[in-house]
Structure formats: structure tokens, C-alpha cells
Write a protein that holds these residues in place. Structure first.
Motif, mmCIF file in Angstrom:
data_model
loop_
_atom_site.group_PDB
_atom_site.id
_atom_site.type_symbol
_atom_site.label_atom_id
_atom_site.label_comp_id
_atom_site.label_asym_id
_atom_site.label_seq_id
_atom_site.Cartn_x
_atom_site.Cartn_y
_atom_site.Cartn_z
ATOM 1 N N GLU A 120 9.324 16.034 13.074
ATOM 2 C CA GLU A 120 9.809 14.844 12.377
ATOM 3 C C GLU A 120 9.735 13.605 13.275
ATOM 4 N N ASN A 121 10.159 13.761 14.540
ATOM 5 C CA ASN A 121 10.116 12.626 15.463
ATOM 6 C C ASN A 121 8.693 12.214 15.798
ATOM 7 N N LEU A 122 7.816 13.185 15.956
ATOM 8 C CA LEU A 122 6.411 12.863 16.223
ATOM 9 C C LEU A 122 5.806 12.119 15.039
ATOM 10 N N LEU A 123 6.105 12.568 13.850
ATOM 11 C CA LEU A 123 5.590 11.913 12.648
ATOM 12 C C LEU A 123 6.130 10.490 12.527
ATOM 13 N N LEU A 124 7.441 10.318 12.776
ATOM 14 C CA LEU A 124 8.040 8.990 12.708
ATOM 15 C C LEU A 124 7.431 8.053 13.754
ATOM 16 N N THR A 125 7.234 8.556 14.969
ATOM 17 C CA THR A 125 6.630 7.748 16.027
ATOM 18 C C THR A 125 5.238 7.278 15.625
ATOM 19 N N GLU A 126 4.434 8.178 15.098
ATOM 20 C CA GLU A 126 3.075 7.807 14.667
ATOM 21 C C GLU A 126 3.121 6.810 13.515
ATOM 22 N N GLU A 127 4.042 7.012 12.588
ATOM 23 C CA GLU A 127 4.161 6.110 11.452
ATOM 24 C C GLU A 127 4.589 4.709 11.906
ATOM 25 N N ILE A 128 5.489 4.638 12.866
ATOM 26 C CA ILE A 128 5.916 3.344 13.407
ATOM 27 C C ILE A 128 4.729 2.642 14.065
ATOM 28 N N ARG A 130 1.505 3.052 13.487
ATOM 29 C CA ARG A 130 0.558 2.624 12.452
ATOM 30 C C ARG A 130 1.085 1.384 11.726
ATOM 31 N N THR A 131 2.368 1.381 11.435
ATOM 32 C CA THR A 131 2.964 0.255 10.718
ATOM 33 C C THR A 131 2.906 -1.020 11.552
ATOM 34 N N VAL A 132 3.203 -0.912 12.843
ATOM 35 C CA VAL A 132 3.147 -2.086 13.718
ATOM 36 C C VAL A 132 1.719 -2.620 13.793
ATOM 37 N N TYR A 133 0.752 -1.732 14.017
ATOM 38 C CA TYR A 133 -0.641 -2.179 14.087
ATOM 39 C C TYR A 133 -1.099 -2.798 12.768
ATOM 40 N N ALA A 134 -0.717 -2.181 11.652
ATOM 41 C CA ALA A 134 -1.101 -2.717 10.347
ATOM 42 C C ALA A 134 -0.457 -4.089 10.129
ATOM 43 N N ALA A 135 0.808 -4.225 10.532
ATOM 44 C CA ALA A 135 1.500 -5.508 10.380
ATOM 45 C C ALA A 135 0.828 -6.588 11.223
ATOM 46 N N ILE A 136 0.437 -6.246 12.432
ATOM 47 C CA ILE A 136 -0.254 -7.211 13.301
ATOM 48 C C ILE A 136 -1.586 -7.614 12.691
ATOM 49 N N GLU A 137 -2.314 -6.643 12.143
ATOM 50 C CA GLU A 137 -3.616 -6.941 11.533
ATOM 51 C C GLU A 137 -3.496 -7.884 10.343
ATOM 52 N N LYS A 138 -2.387 -7.803 9.609
ATOM 53 C CA LYS A 138 -2.207 -8.631 8.422
ATOM 54 C C LYS A 138 -1.781 -10.057 8.753
ATOM 55 N N ALA A 178 5.779 -14.020 13.840
ATOM 56 C CA ALA A 178 5.063 -12.737 13.919
ATOM 57 C C ALA A 178 6.052 -11.577 14.036
ATOM 58 N N ARG A 179 7.054 -11.726 14.900
ATOM 59 C CA ARG A 179 8.065 -10.663 15.049
ATOM 60 C C ARG A 179 8.807 -10.436 13.743
ATOM 61 N N ASP A 180 9.126 -11.517 13.053
ATOM 62 C CA ASP A 180 9.828 -11.409 11.782
ATOM 63 C C ASP A 180 8.990 -10.637 10.761
ATOM 64 N N ALA A 181 7.695 -10.937 10.706
ATOM 65 C CA ALA A 181 6.807 -10.236 9.763
ATOM 66 C C ALA A 181 6.700 -8.753 10.110
ATOM 67 N N ILE A 182 6.616 -8.443 11.390
ATOM 68 C CA ILE A 182 6.542 -7.040 11.825
ATOM 69 C C ILE A 182 7.855 -6.326 11.505
ATOM 70 N N ASP A 183 8.990 -6.990 11.752
ATOM 71 C CA ASP A 183 10.295 -6.404 11.439
ATOM 72 C C ASP A 183 10.415 -6.065 9.957
ATOM 73 N N LYS A 184 9.929 -6.960 9.099
ATOM 74 C CA LYS A 184 9.992 -6.711 7.650
ATOM 75 C C LYS A 184 9.188 -5.475 7.276
ATOM 76 N N GLU A 185 8.064 -5.260 7.931
ATOM 77 C CA GLU A 185 7.250 -4.062 7.656
ATOM 78 C C GLU A 185 7.923 -2.794 8.159
ATOM 79 N N ARG A 187 11.276 -2.324 8.642
ATOM 80 C CA ARG A 187 12.622 -2.101 8.103
ATOM 81 C C ARG A 187 12.714 -0.887 7.170
ATOM 82 N N PRO A 188 11.805 -0.728 6.200
ATOM 83 C CA PRO A 188 11.919 0.440 5.318
ATOM 84 C C PRO A 188 11.784 1.778 6.067
ATOM 85 N N LEU A 189 10.988 1.793 7.107
ATOM 86 C CA LEU A 189 10.825 3.031 7.893
ATOM 87 C C LEU A 189 12.069 3.404 8.650
ATOM 88 N N LEU A 190 12.768 2.405 9.161
ATOM 89 C CA LEU A 190 13.891 2.648 10.040
ATOM 90 C C LEU A 190 15.218 2.813 9.311
#
Length: 191
Positions: A120-128, A130-138, A178-185, A187-190
Motif C-alpha cells: 500500500e505504501n509503495l503504491l501510494l508513493t508511486e501515485e504521489i 506520478r501526480t506531482v510530475y503530472a501536475a508540473i507538466e500541466k 505552482a505549489r498551489d496547483a500541485i497541492d490541489k492535485e 489533496r485528493p490522494l492525501l
């Protein structure tokens, strides 16, 4: 002799025709330039080509370097512009995210999660990740550049202002947005 003094001396030697001095600068900054370029260019093999183009442009423009900023700030500006130009000359591909050994250095703060190797922790770490990289790309280019230079490259606000050629207040605003946009992405994960 400090790093900045050494860079200044090497730059003077290059400007006087010493090609070996430029080789020293390339060896010193090559990995940093590749890391910076990799934040813009998703194809790892292309990153080295763009980094090489960066150093070629820097060498050709070395006579124009006046020392108003530190050498690596000047070089980072060239690298960021070269990466952006590279993206502009080819159609953008949908980014794919996989975390490899080189990316691991950017996740030093997650040691607690890494020690707890439950699925579960490994999956969450990977998901975080991916989400950060995707948020930065957007993010828009200006926000993406600012957050990349600050959080991934470790530049100060002053250095980022030099690289991006804008006031320090603008840098602070871009990083905040930028930090605010990443935080919004994230938030649902955390939650």
C-alpha cells in the motif's frame, strides 16, 4: 578558491582561447544541465543531445559572458531556453512517467515511506510521484520553469530571477502559484 572564483577564472581562460578550461566547466556542470533539461524534455536520450547543444551554444557565446551573473546561472538560462526551443521544434508527445534511479535523488524526504515497504505504501508513493510530475507538466511554462529551478535544481530566488530574466517578486509569485496547483492535485490522494 571558491567555486564561483574558480568558474570566473575558467571563463577568463576560455575567453582567452583555452579550450581545456571549457572542458573543465563541461565536466563540472554536465549532470546539472542534463537534470535541468530532463524537466523539460521527457525523452531521456534526447536530454543528452539538448545538453550538448547547450554547451555548444555556451561555448560560442562565451565572449558575450560579462560576469553580471554567476556562470552557472548564465548556463542554466541557456539550457532552459535550448530545452524550450527543442520542444518548440518538434511536436509535443504525451509525457510518460516512470521513476528511475536518477529521479530517486529528488525524493530524499520520503525515507519514512521507503522504510515501510508495504504494498500500500509503495503504491501510494508511486501515485504521489506520478501526480506531482503530472501536475508540473500541466503548469504554464513560466510556472513550470520557476518550480523546476527552485525545487528540483535548488536555485535561490535571486538565481531564478536571473535565469528567467524577471523580478524576484515575480519568481516568488510563480513558485507560490505552482505549489498551489500541485497541492490541489495532491489533496485528493492525501485525504
Amino acid at each position: 578558491m571558491g567555486s564561483v572564483d574558480l568558474d570566473s577564472e575558467l571563463v577568463k581562460r576560455v575567453q582567452n582561447g583555452d579550450k581545456a578550461a571549457f572542458d573543465v566547466l563541461v565536466k563540472k556542470y554536465q549532470q546539472k544541465v542534463v537534470n535541468l533539461v530532463s524537466r523539460f524534455v521527457s525523452d531521456h536520450s534526447e536530454c543528452y543531445d539538448v545538453a550538448q547543444d547547450t554547451f555548444i551554444k555556451a561555448y560560442r557565446a562565451m565572449d558575450n559572458f560579462r560576469g553580471d551573473s554567476q556562470f552557472y546561472t548564465w548556463l542554466y538560462r541557456i539550457a532552459a531556453n535550448t530545452a524550450k526551443n527543442h520542444l518548440a521544434t518538434r511536436s509535443r508527445k504525451t509525457p510518460t512517467y516512470s521513476v528511475d534511479v536518477e529521479d530517486a535523488e529528488h525524493y530524499e524526504g520520503e525515507n519514512g515511506l521507503k522504510d515501510q515497504t508495504t504494498p500500500e505504501n509503495l503504491l501510494l508513493t508511486e501515485e504521489i510521484k506520478r501526480t506531482v510530475y503530472a501536475a508540473i507538466e500541466k503548469l504554464p511554462e513560466d510556472l513550470k520553469t520557476a518550480i523546476t529551478l527552485r525545487e528540483l535544481e535548488g536555485l535561490s530566488y535571486d538565481e531564478i530571477a536571473d535565469v528567467m530574466d524577471c523580478p524576484i517578486g515575480t519568481v516568488r509569485s510563480r513558485i507560490f502559484r505552482a505549489r498551489d496547483a500541485i497541492d490541489k492535485e495532491l489533496r485528493p490522494l492525501l485525504e
